[in-house]
Design a protein around this motif. Structure first.
Motif, PDB file in Angstrom:
ATOM      1  N   LEU A   1      56.729  23.588  -9.256  1.00  0.00           N
ATOM      2  CA  LEU A   1      57.511  24.647 -10.167  1.00  0.00           C
ATOM      3  C   LEU A   1      58.218  25.682  -9.235  1.00  0.00           C
ATOM      4  CD1 LEU A   1      54.620  25.186 -12.733  1.00  0.00           C
ATOM      5  CD2 LEU A   1      56.968  24.108 -13.042  1.00  0.00           C
ATOM      6  N   LEU A   2      57.604  26.089  -8.247  1.00  0.00           N
ATOM      7  CA  LEU A   2      58.427  27.160  -7.177  1.00  0.00           C
ATOM      8  C   LEU A   2      59.442  26.364  -6.909  1.00  0.00           C
ATOM      9  CD1 LEU A   2      57.970  29.880  -6.077  1.00  0.00           C
ATOM     10  CD2 LEU A   2      56.884  28.819  -4.146  1.00  0.00           C
ATOM     11  N   ALA A   3      59.674  25.034  -6.462  1.00  0.00           N
ATOM     12  CA  ALA A   3      60.665  24.513  -5.948  1.00  0.00           C
ATOM     13  C   ALA A   3      61.935  24.479  -6.962  1.00  0.00           C
ATOM     14  CB  ALA A   3      60.394  23.128  -5.327  1.00  0.00           C
ATOM     15  N   LEU A   4      61.244  24.197  -8.315  1.00  0.00           N
ATOM     16  CA  LEU A   4      62.459  23.913  -9.241  1.00  0.00           C
ATOM     17  C   LEU A   4      62.804  25.361  -9.893  1.00  0.00           C
ATOM     18  CD1 LEU A   4      63.856  21.613 -10.470  1.00  0.00           C
ATOM     19  CD2 LEU A   4      61.985  21.651 -12.295  1.00  0.00           C
ATOM     20  N   TYR A   5      61.898  26.312 -10.085  1.00  0.00           N
ATOM     21  CA  TYR A   5      62.216  27.499 -10.702  1.00  0.00           C
ATOM     22  C   TYR A   5      61.980  28.829  -9.736  1.00  0.00           C
ATOM     23  CZ  TYR A   5      62.011  24.490 -14.757  1.00  0.00           C
ATOM     24  OH  TYR A   5      62.169  23.555 -15.584  1.00  0.00           O
ATOM     25  N   GLY A   6      62.095  28.457  -8.357  1.00  0.00           N
ATOM     26  CA  GLY A   6      61.768  29.474  -7.478  1.00  0.00           C
ATOM     27  C   GLY A   6      62.975  30.194  -7.087  1.00  0.00           C
ATOM     28  N   PRO A   7      63.033  31.018  -6.083  1.00  0.00           N
ATOM     29  CA  PRO A   7      64.399  31.887  -5.522  1.00  0.00           C
ATOM     30  C   PRO A   7      65.333  30.995  -5.114  1.00  0.00           C
ATOM     31  CG  PRO A   7      62.291  32.609  -4.442  1.00  0.00           C
ATOM     32  CD  PRO A   7      61.834  31.375  -5.027  1.00  0.00           C
ATOM     33  N   GLN A   8      64.903  29.619  -4.599  1.00  0.00           N
ATOM     34  CA  GLN A   8      65.952  28.448  -4.355  1.00  0.00           C
ATOM     35  C   GLN A   8      66.004  27.795  -5.303  1.00  0.00           C
ATOM     36  OE1 GLN A   8      63.690  28.822  -1.050  1.00  0.00           O
ATOM     37  NE2 GLN A   8      64.981  30.562  -0.732  1.00  0.00           N
ATOM     38  N   SER A   9      66.237  27.922  -6.431  1.00  0.00           N
ATOM     39  CA  SER A   9      66.021  27.027  -7.753  1.00  0.00           C
ATOM     40  C   SER A   9      67.472  26.238  -7.526  1.00  0.00           C
ATOM     41  CB  SER A   9      65.919  27.802  -8.943  1.00  0.00           C
ATOM     42  OG  SER A   9      66.419  26.776 -10.026  1.00  0.00           O
ATOM     43  N   PRO A  10      67.306  24.832  -7.688  1.00  0.00           N
ATOM     44  CA  PRO A  10      68.473  24.230  -7.875  1.00  0.00           C
ATOM     45  C   PRO A  10      69.276  24.490  -9.098  1.00  0.00           C
ATOM     46  CG  PRO A  10      66.842  22.774  -7.972  1.00  0.00           C
ATOM     47  CD  PRO A  10      66.422  24.234  -7.700  1.00  0.00           C
ATOM     48  N   LEU A  11      68.352  24.905 -10.218  1.00  0.00           N
ATOM     49  CA  LEU A  11      68.996  25.089 -11.388  1.00  0.00           C
ATOM     50  C   LEU A  11      69.523  26.475 -11.768  1.00  0.00           C
ATOM     51  CD1 LEU A  11      66.188  23.233 -13.484  1.00  0.00           C
ATOM     52  CD2 LEU A  11      68.247  22.390 -12.806  1.00  0.00           C
ATOM     53  N   GLY A  12      69.342  27.369 -10.496  1.00  0.00           N
ATOM     54  CA  GLY A  12      69.887  28.772 -10.828  1.00  0.00           C
ATOM     55  C   GLY A  12      68.852  29.450 -11.810  1.00  0.00           C
ATOM     56  N   VAL A  13      67.757  29.117 -12.160  1.00  0.00           N
ATOM     57  CA  VAL A  13      66.737  29.776 -13.034  1.00  0.00           C
ATOM     58  C   VAL A  13      65.556  30.323 -11.922  1.00  0.00           C
ATOM     59  CG1 VAL A  13      65.386  29.670 -14.880  1.00  0.00           C
ATOM     60  CG2 VAL A  13      67.152  28.301 -14.785  1.00  0.00           C
ATOM     61  N   ASN A  14      65.470  31.580 -11.698  1.00  0.00           N
ATOM     62  CA  ASN A  14      64.368  32.008 -10.705  1.00  0.00           C
ATOM     63  C   ASN A  14      63.293  32.757 -11.667  1.00  0.00           C
ATOM     64  OD1 ASN A  14      62.755  33.188  -8.915  1.00  0.00           O
ATOM     65  ND2 ASN A  14      64.528  34.289  -8.010  1.00  0.00           N
ATOM     66  N   LEU A  15      62.379  32.189 -11.959  1.00  0.00           N
ATOM     67  CA  LEU A  15      60.976  32.686 -12.738  1.00  0.00           C
ATOM     68  C   LEU A  15      59.884  32.949 -11.615  1.00  0.00           C
ATOM     69  CD1 LEU A  15      60.793  29.986 -15.421  1.00  0.00           C
ATOM     70  CD2 LEU A  15      62.317  32.040 -15.519  1.00  0.00           C
ATOM     71  N   ALA A  16      60.296  33.106 -10.486  1.00  0.00           N
ATOM     72  CA  ALA A  16      59.013  33.451  -9.646  1.00  0.00           C
ATOM     73  C   ALA A  16      58.981  34.841  -9.502  1.00  0.00           C
ATOM     74  CB  ALA A  16      59.730  33.126  -7.876  1.00  0.00           C
ATOM     75  N   TYR A  17      57.498  35.204  -9.408  1.00  0.00           N
ATOM     76  CA  TYR A  17      57.134  36.633  -9.612  1.00  0.00           C
ATOM     77  C   TYR A  17      57.156  37.267 -10.854  1.00  0.00           C
ATOM     78  CZ  TYR A  17      57.822  35.445  -4.603  1.00  0.00           C
ATOM     79  OH  TYR A  17      57.987  34.767  -3.427  1.00  0.00           O
ATOM     80  N   SER A  18      57.294  36.237 -11.995  1.00  0.00           N
ATOM     81  CA  SER A  18      57.590  36.851 -13.132  1.00  0.00           C
ATOM     82  C   SER A  18      56.412  36.204 -14.193  1.00  0.00           C
ATOM     83  CB  SER A  18      58.734  36.536 -13.722  1.00  0.00           C
ATOM     84  OG  SER A  18      59.122  35.072 -14.356  1.00  0.00           O
ATOM     85  N   ARG A  19      56.142  36.981 -15.207  1.00  0.00           N
ATOM     86  CA  ARG A  19      55.249  36.616 -16.091  1.00  0.00           C
ATOM     87  C   ARG A  19      55.808  35.227 -16.580  1.00  0.00           C
ATOM     88  NH1 ARG A  19      52.766  41.971 -19.027  1.00  0.00           N
ATOM     89  NH2 ARG A  19      51.469  42.492 -16.983  1.00  0.00           N
ATOM     90  N   VAL A  20      57.028  35.146 -17.102  1.00  0.00           N
ATOM     91  CA  VAL A  20      57.313  33.876 -17.570  1.00  0.00           C
ATOM     92  C   VAL A  20      56.911  32.410 -16.595  1.00  0.00           C
ATOM     93  CG1 VAL A  20      59.359  32.593 -18.286  1.00  0.00           C
ATOM     94  CG2 VAL A  20      59.274  34.979 -18.668  1.00  0.00           C
ATOM     95  N   GLY A  21      56.990  33.008 -15.399  1.00  0.00           N
ATOM     96  CA  GLY A  21      56.633  31.882 -14.441  1.00  0.00           C
ATOM     97  C   GLY A  21      54.985  31.558 -14.490  1.00  0.00           C
ATOM     98  N   VAL A  22      54.273  32.461 -14.984  1.00  0.00           N
ATOM     99  CA  VAL A  22      52.971  32.053 -15.095  1.00  0.00           C
ATOM    100  C   VAL A  22      52.659  31.398 -16.335  1.00  0.00           C
ATOM    101  CG1 VAL A  22      50.619  33.447 -15.618  1.00  0.00           C
ATOM    102  CG2 VAL A  22      52.038  34.450 -14.198  1.00  0.00           C
ATOM    103  N   VAL A  23      53.369  31.843 -17.640  1.00  0.00           N
ATOM    104  CA  VAL A  23      53.189  31.171 -18.680  1.00  0.00           C
ATOM    105  C   VAL A  23      53.936  29.553 -18.584  1.00  0.00           C
ATOM    106  CG1 VAL A  23      54.300  30.688 -20.960  1.00  0.00           C
ATOM    107  CG2 VAL A  23      53.563  32.883 -20.030  1.00  0.00           C
ATOM    108  N   LEU A  24      54.873  29.433 -17.689  1.00  0.00           N
ATOM    109  CA  LEU A  24      55.342  28.248 -17.394  1.00  0.00           C
ATOM    110  C   LEU A  24      54.392  27.374 -16.773  1.00  0.00           C
ATOM    111  CD1 LEU A  24      57.953  26.711 -17.717  1.00  0.00           C
ATOM    112  CD2 LEU A  24      58.460  27.127 -15.111  1.00  0.00           C
TER     113      LEU A  24
END
Lengths: 259, 320
Positions: free
Chosen positions: A107-130
């Motif tokens: 999840l971190l690789a996909l939705y983290g700061p270096q997200s290839p999708l441009g979606v950064n959910l790291a350090y957010s509550r949305v990330g927790v829910v995900l």
């Protein structure tokens, strides 16, 4: 009682005591080491309270999402025939099989700061829910699926011949028959989510008051040498889980009586 | 005509299940679709109900073309072999279902459902769940449920097939009486020729996806269209290259004109009737006689007797 039954029961009770009941009792006992006042202060400490509310809130949200999505997925798997169904079947179980820390990494690789999708959910509550959605995905799917497979299709045909449209048939016939399974899957997903550690620990960043979940808070209490506080927060999680499971059991009894 | 089926064809994959089936069902009649398993009778019933779509052909119900109509708009009541009970609803709510869907007033629903439950003798079990009923009770509930919406035609798919022999016989008689009371056009599927003959006004024989013969039970029994129908409707035996009913064979000790001699191989007493197994012209046959006849002739294995069809016996020449 026959001798065999008594011996069997003895083994079961001893096993459950050693593995489950005594450790749990020890946690509850330990949480009271410094009295009820300290217990109360421990769980209402701002960081602990924030972690507990986030955990229970996010878990409830995830459980509800699962209730809807899990039922839809189960429906598609059982009722629709399409290429790749067998692959999908297997993928559903992946969150069960994967170590949760691996899930966190993915999840971190996909939705983290270096997200290839441009979606950064790291350090957010949305990330927790995900993260929680990822690990709890199979529960509702796997409880609803067998019930749906067993569901008598002729009931639906009977409803149609009696004048019910597709929506009425779903609401009046299919849904009531699936509901006990849907709810028990939801309760399982909820109890799993409140205990989650591995998958959330990487993506959430564990920011107190923001993204720290209860399990991580307990871990940090222990690291800070506050085992009594850790035990108090654990006890709260235990009670919440127990309430969810008892509710589940009552729902199942209700379903069986009707069934 | 309550139901008119014209030139219906239906295949499942490459397997044809119905071939050019045409059928007329008179209003108010009780018709049996009879035939061996895999003959297409259930599929035909489901096509009439709209639970299956025909590949070609048309279905008219009460004069209206229903071929492309959804099942819920056909005015058809359907009863399934395995009841299809709504297991999460009480008996009362099961029967009320069609009326609730139609949003009828509560008082009216209550009155109608209780009437129907009385008709099927389930009024005392209204608050039970289907799992608390016996098979026969469940099927009666399913019947009341189908009748609740006052269907133009009632279709029953092997309605007694899942019940044990005793209950089946009771329900058969009861269905006949119910039909005499309610007069709704009824079509039921069965593979049991006794059931069809006992209950129906009209029998339609289906085999290999085709209508082989139709008519009243008497007509079909007495004038079978071919050896298959004759065999399917009752016991048969072979005598001089003819297919005859074993009760249509005369047996005597002295030679008779037009008779053939036979060797008795076994005499089986089945209560009132006696089954005499014989060897005639190199093959086996059997004759059904009454106990009194058997005693009078004093038949024993090894005796030579003479057989001929009774005057007026129905027989079919078997192709050699």
């Amino acid at each position: 009682m026959a001798g065999g039954t008594a011996a069997g029961l003895g083994v079961v009770v001893m096993y459950l005591s050693l593995i489950v009941l005594i450790p749990l009792a020890a946690v509850v006992w330990r949480s009271m080491d410094d009295g009820p006042g300290y217990f109360w202060r421990s769980i209402t400490a701002p960081d602990a309270w924030a972690a507990l509310s986030l955990t229970i809130g996010a878990s409830a949200l995830v459980a509800l999402l699962n209730l809807v999505m899990g039922t839809i997925i189960a429906w598609v798997l059982v009722r629709d025939r399409f290429p790749g169904r067998a692959v999908l079947e297997t993928i559903i179980d992946l969150p069960f099989a994967l170590p949760t820390i691996v899930a966190g990494l993915v999840l971190l690789a996909l939705y983290g700061p270096q997200s290839p999708l441009g979606v950064n959910l790291a350090y957010s509550r949305v990330g927790v829910v995900l993260a929680l959605m990822f690990v709890t995905l199979p529960f509702v799917v796997r409880t609803v699926q067998p019930v749906l497979l067993e569901l008598d299709k002729e009931m639906e045909q009977a409803a149609a011949s009696l004048g019910a449209g597709p929506f009425q048939t779903f609401r009046r016939i299919i849904l009531p028959n699936l509901l006990p399974a849907m709810l028990s899957g939801t309760a399982l997903a909820f109890t799993r989510a409140i205990a989650e550690f591995g998958s959330t620990v990487l993506i959430s960043g564990n920011l107190p008051f923001k993204t720290q979940v209860a399990a991580v808070n307990i871990f940090s209490q222990i690291e800070g040498d506050n085992t009594t506080g850790a035990a108090a927060i654990s006890t709260v999680l235990l009670v919440v889980a127990l309430v969810a499971l008892v509710t589940l059991d009552l729902l199942q009894r209700w379903g069986k009586r009707r069934g | 005509m309550a139901i008119e089926v014209r030139d219906v064809n239906k295949s499942f994959g490459a397997t044809p299940v119905l071939r050019d089936v045409s059928l007329d069902v008179a209003a108010g009649s009780l018709t049996a679709l009879l035939g061996p398993s895999g003959g297409g009778k259930s599929t035909l019933l489901r096509v009439i109900a709209g639970l299956e779509q025909p590949d070609t052909g048309t279905v008219r119900i009460s004069g209206v073309d229903a071929t492309r109509l959804a099942p819920q708009r056909r005015g058809v009541g359907f009863v399934f072999q395995h009841y299809a009970a709504f297991k999460h609803l009480t008996v009362f709510r099961n029967v009320a279902f069609g009326l609730e869907v139609r949003k009828r007033p509560k008082d009216e629903i209550r009155k109608r459902v209780m009437e129907l439950l009385e008709l099927v003798h389930l009024e005392k079990l209204a608050d039970r769940y289907p799992s608390q009923l016996s098979g026969g009770q469940r099927q009666r509930m399913a019947l009341a449920r189908a009748l609740a919406v006052e269907p133009q035609v009632l279709l029953l798919d092997e309605p007694f097939g899942a019940l044990d022999a005793q209950v089946r016989k009771e329900l058969r008689t009861w269905l006949r009486r119910l039909h005499d009371e309610v007069h709704v056009t009824t079509v039921f599927v069965t593979h049991d020729q006794e059931e069809a003959i006992e209950v129906a006004d009209t029998i339609v024989l289906l085999a290999g996806g085709e209508v082989v013969q139709s008519g009243s039970p008497g007509e079909v029994y007495d004038n079978p269209a071919n050896p298959f129908v004759m065999r399917f409707l009752g016991p048969v035996t072979e005598l001089d290259g003819n297919l005859v009913r074993p009760h249509d064979v005369e047996i005597s000790q002295d030679p008779v004109e037009g008779g053939s001699s036979a060797l008795v191989s076994r005499v089986v007493k089945l209560g009132f009737e006696v089954r005499v197994e014989v060897e005639v012209g190199g093959h086996e046959a059997w004759v059904q006689v009454t106990r009194e006849q058997a005693d009078r002739l004093d038949l024993k294995p090894g005796d030579t007797v003479h057989l001929r069809p009774v005057p007026g016996a129905r027989s079919l020449v078997l192709a050699v």
